[in-house]
Motif scaffolding. Structure first.
Motif, PDB file in Angstrom:
ATOM      1  N   VAL A  60      35.248  16.736  15.915  1.00 37.69           N
ATOM      2  CA  VAL A  60      35.718  17.773  14.989  1.00 37.69           C
ATOM      3  C   VAL A  60      34.856  17.779  13.730  1.00 37.69           C
ATOM      4  N   ALA A  61      34.496  16.588  13.233  1.00 43.01           N
ATOM      5  CA  ALA A  61      33.630  16.508  12.050  1.00 43.01           C
ATOM      6  C   ALA A  61      32.287  17.171  12.315  1.00 43.01           C
ATOM      7  N   ASN A  62      31.717  16.931  13.499  1.00 40.49           N
ATOM      8  CA  ASN A  62      30.446  17.581  13.848  1.00 40.49           C
ATOM      9  C   ASN A  62      30.611  19.090  13.953  1.00 40.49           C
ATOM     10  N   ALA A  63      31.712  19.555  14.536  1.00 39.85           N
ATOM     11  CA  ALA A  63      31.959  20.995  14.657  1.00 39.85           C
ATOM     12  C   ALA A  63      32.096  21.640  13.289  1.00 39.85           C
ATOM     13  N   MET A  64      32.786  20.961  12.394  1.00 42.83           N
ATOM     14  CA  MET A  64      32.961  21.483  11.039  1.00 42.83           C
ATOM     15  C   MET A  64      31.610  21.585  10.335  1.00 42.83           C
ATOM     16  N   GLY A  65      30.769  20.592  10.551  1.00 38.96           N
ATOM     17  CA  GLY A  65      29.437  20.631   9.953  1.00 38.96           C
ATOM     18  C   GLY A  65      28.618  21.797  10.470  1.00 38.96           C
ATOM     19  N   LEU A  66      28.694  22.078  11.773  1.00 38.93           N
ATOM     20  CA  LEU A  66      27.955  23.202  12.345  1.00 38.93           C
ATOM     21  C   LEU A  66      28.451  24.538  11.800  1.00 38.93           C
ATOM     22  N   ILE A  67      29.776  24.701  11.705  1.00 41.74           N
ATOM     23  CA  ILE A  67      30.314  25.958  11.179  1.00 41.74           C
ATOM     24  C   ILE A  67      29.889  26.144   9.725  1.00 41.74           C
ATOM     25  N   LEU A 247      22.944  19.862  -2.984  1.00 42.89           N
ATOM     26  CA  LEU A 247      22.933  19.006  -1.801  1.00 42.89           C
ATOM     27  C   LEU A 247      23.942  17.878  -1.957  1.00 42.89           C
ATOM     28  N   GLY A 248      23.970  17.260  -3.131  1.00 42.65           N
ATOM     29  CA  GLY A 248      24.923  16.190  -3.366  1.00 42.65           C
ATOM     30  C   GLY A 248      26.361  16.673  -3.266  1.00 42.65           C
ATOM     31  N   MET A 249      26.644  17.862  -3.818  1.00 43.25           N
ATOM     32  CA  MET A 249      27.997  18.405  -3.734  1.00 43.25           C
ATOM     33  C   MET A 249      28.359  18.744  -2.292  1.00 43.25           C
ATOM     34  N   ALA A 250      27.382  19.256  -1.522  1.00 45.38           N
ATOM     35  CA  ALA A 250      27.656  19.617  -0.127  1.00 45.38           C
ATOM     36  C   ALA A 250      27.906  18.389   0.728  1.00 45.38           C
ATOM     37  N   LEU A 251      27.186  17.306   0.465  1.00 39.24           N
ATOM     38  CA  LEU A 251      27.400  16.078   1.229  1.00 39.24           C
ATOM     39  C   LEU A 251      28.836  15.592   1.090  1.00 39.24           C
ATOM     40  N   TYR A 252      29.396  15.777  -0.108  1.00 38.76           N
ATOM     41  CA  TYR A 252      30.795  15.403  -0.330  1.00 38.76           C
ATOM     42  C   TYR A 252      31.752  16.509   0.103  1.00 38.76           C
ATOM     43  N   GLY A 253      31.453  17.755  -0.289  1.00 36.88           N
ATOM     44  CA  GLY A 253      32.378  18.854  -0.051  1.00 36.88           C
ATOM     45  C   GLY A 253      32.624  19.134   1.422  1.00 36.88           C
ATOM     46  N   THR A 254      31.622  18.923   2.271  1.00 36.70           N
ATOM     47  CA  THR A 254      31.790  19.172   3.700  1.00 36.70           C
ATOM     48  C   THR A 254      32.788  18.216   4.337  1.00 36.70           C
ATOM     49  N   VAL A 255      32.814  16.983   3.843  1.00 39.70           N
ATOM     50  CA  VAL A 255      33.617  15.946   4.501  1.00 39.70           C
ATOM     51  C   VAL A 255      34.840  15.527   3.697  1.00 39.70           C
ATOM     52  N   ASN A 256      35.032  16.102   2.493  1.00 37.88           N
ATOM     53  CA  ASN A 256      36.060  15.518   1.614  1.00 37.88           C
ATOM     54  C   ASN A 256      37.462  15.558   2.212  1.00 37.88           C
ATOM     55  N   VAL A 257      37.810  16.647   2.915  1.00 41.63           N
ATOM     56  CA  VAL A 257      39.161  16.737   3.471  1.00 41.63           C
ATOM     57  C   VAL A 257      39.367  15.677   4.550  1.00 41.63           C
ATOM     58  N   LEU A 258      38.422  15.589   5.487  1.00 40.86           N
ATOM     59  CA  LEU A 258      38.545  14.588   6.544  1.00 40.86           C
ATOM     60  C   LEU A 258      38.443  13.173   5.985  1.00 40.86           C
ATOM     61  N   TRP A 259      37.572  12.997   4.991  1.00 40.16           N
ATOM     62  CA  TRP A 259      37.424  11.666   4.400  1.00 40.16           C
ATOM     63  C   TRP A 259      38.712  11.222   3.716  1.00 40.16           C
ATOM     64  N   ALA A 377      25.808  20.042   4.817  1.00 42.78           N
ATOM     65  CA  ALA A 377      26.864  20.105   5.831  1.00 42.78           C
ATOM     66  C   ALA A 377      26.471  19.335   7.084  1.00 42.78           C
ATOM     67  N   LEU A 378      25.237  19.497   7.513  1.00 44.48           N
ATOM     68  CA  LEU A 378      24.778  18.810   8.721  1.00 44.48           C
ATOM     69  C   LEU A 378      24.702  17.297   8.511  1.00 44.48           C
ATOM     70  N   ILE A 379      24.104  16.904   7.371  1.00 41.82           N
ATOM     71  CA  ILE A 379      23.948  15.473   7.121  1.00 41.82           C
ATOM     72  C   ILE A 379      25.296  14.826   6.818  1.00 41.82           C
ATOM     73  N   GLY A 380      26.097  15.483   5.963  1.00 46.77           N
ATOM     74  CA  GLY A 380      27.387  14.898   5.588  1.00 46.77           C
ATOM     75  C   GLY A 380      28.312  14.718   6.776  1.00 46.77           C
ATOM     76  N   SER A 381      28.398  15.753   7.616  1.00 46.54           N
ATOM     77  CA  SER A 381      29.281  15.643   8.778  1.00 46.54           C
ATOM     78  C   SER A 381      28.773  14.588   9.756  1.00 46.54           C
TER      79      SER A 381
END
Length: 439
Positions: A60-67, A247-259, A377-381
């Motif tokens: 699911v994390a990978n799918a979220m990153g792709l979307i 980039l720094g915000m995206a690395l966190y923002g993409t995964v923050n809910v799941l994290w 999104a890709l790297i963070g997920s």
């Protein structure tokens, strides 16, 4: 004699520019609608649809990153064109089109029954999202370069903060009490309200006399930006700083809910409450901290940006080290001034850009930021997926985001060394005859 614009308002005939209050009001409606649909409703909707399809948490994390990456890619393609068109057609037309597109997007997401449909809708309608570039251009149209513009941008970020207080809490409550489609239906209603409010109340901030000539349509946005960067050395460093910061915000923002869900066992309502607290911190930083900091800094805005970015970096490290959910709130409260970084950085950039190219510049910066979001999104997920499988620490994506913010602060320092103050004074003198006052 200026050509008559059917969408223009009588305010254009006054020497004083239109007030920014209508822009803030419309932006509050639109951003609240977006926050309801996205934080945390969209992420949790992806989780529920993914689990229904038989995916594990890492998948699911990978799918979220792709979307997220596909969405950011469409925004990357569209944002410079939308903002550049606003330089020639006026800001109001583009804002109207964007508001209507979001209403359609939220409606379609409400009826989506699978990950493919949800992702396709979200990615496709990125073609109508400027990432706030057109609104930022409106502010540049209506305010003189310098601290006044930074404060005006800060007020825009206050609006975003207010939306981040209202949206996630409402979205989380709708998820918990009604169901997965309810936040999107609510967002669609608010989006339609924003469209109608724009049509009725929003003035045109860019009069025909200050629009880019029609022949500029033949020039690709990238060519115009390249010319700006080649003529203004500090802008190159600011571009690098903005890209790294995003980039720094995206690395966190993409995964923050799941994290947050994995680290502290939070549900959708818990995450919504925290994101609302983030919105409150944004408001506090823009209303109370930013004006005072700008008065104290007295022209040293670059130091403000550097300091805020460094605190941002330590905030992410503090999140990753938090032993429980309460400590995340403590870290957030202590790092409230970090939200001053984005508006001041935006103001530092726009003071180097001619009035007829503000939309082009804002759109191009939005495109850069969305490109950073694609990569983030890709790297963070991927980092989160590896963390969930035990190959990396759970906070790896946050550590990577902290490093990006440290590098961004370094780039801002390089911009100062490359002659930021001298170039700023030169551009202010060149644009003084056409500057707008007020705001």
């Amino acid at each position: 004699m200026e050509g008559k614009d059917p969408l223009a308002t009588p305010l254009l005939r006054r020497s004083k520019p239109p007030p920014l209050a209508p822009l803030y009001a419309v932006s509050l409606l639109r951003t609240t609608a977006t926050a309801i649909a996205m934080m945390p409703a969209f992420n949790l909707r992806v989780v529920s649809l993914g689990e229904a399809a038989g995916y594990d948490t890492a998948a699911v994390a990978n799918a979220m990153g792709l979307i997220s990456a596909f969405r950011s890619f469409t925004e990357f393609t569209a944002a410079p064109l939308l903002a550049s068109w606003s330089d020639r057609l006026g800001r109001r037309r583009v804002i109207l089109a964007s508001a209507l597109a979001f209403t359609l997007e939220a409606t379609l997401m409400a009826v989506s029954t699978g990950l493919v449909m949800l992702g396709a809708v979200h990615a496709t309608f990125g073609c109508f999202a400027s990432g706030g570039a057109v609104e930022t251009s409106c502010i540049a149209d209506a305010t003189p370069a310098g601290p006044k513009r930074a404060v005006a941008v800060g007020r825009f970020f206050t609006v975003i903060g207010a939306a981040l207080v209202l949206g996630p809490a409402l979205g989380g409550a709708l998820l918990a009490r009604v169901g997965g489609a309810a936040p999107f239906a609510c967002a669609a209603c608010l989006g339609l309200t924003a469209f109608l409010a724009t049509a009725v109340a929003l003035p045109e901030y860019l009069p025909p006399s200050r629009r880019a000539p029609k022949e500029s349509a033949a020039m690709l946005p990238a060519a115009g930006v390249y010319r700006l960067l080649s003529q203004t050395p500090p802008l190159r460093w600011y571009v690098a700083a903005s890209g790294l910061f995003s980039l720094g915000m995206a690395l966190y923002g993409t995964v923050n809910v799941l994290w947050l869900k994995e680290a502290f066992g939070w549900d959708g309502q818990d995450v919504g409450h925290f994101l609302s607290a983030v919105g409150a911190a944004v408001i506090t930083s823009q209303v109370l901290v930013l004006p005072g900091v700008l008065r104290i800094s007295k022209g040293r805005e670059s130091l403000v940006v550097q300091g805020a970015m460094m605190v941002h970096a330590f905030k992410f490290i503090g999140y990753a080290w938090a032993p429980n959910g309460k400590w995340v709130y403590v870290v957030l409260a202590l790092s409230t001034p970090t939200f001053c970084a984005a508006p001041v950085l935006s103001s530092l950039c726009t003071r180097h850009v001619p009035a007829t190219q503000q939309g082009l510049w804002s759109g191009s910066m939005s495109a850069l930021n969305t490109a950073a979001n694609v990569v983030g999104a890709l790297i963070g997920s991927r980092l989160l997926a590896l963390s969930l499988r035990g190959f990396l620490p759970l906070g790896s994506a946050l550590y990577a985001g902290a490093l990006c913010h440290m590098l961004a602060a370094l780039c801002v320092g390089c911009a100062s060394l490359s002659g930021d103050k001298k170039m700023s004074e030169s551009h202010d003198e060149e644009r003084a005859p056409e500057s707008l006052h007020g705001g």
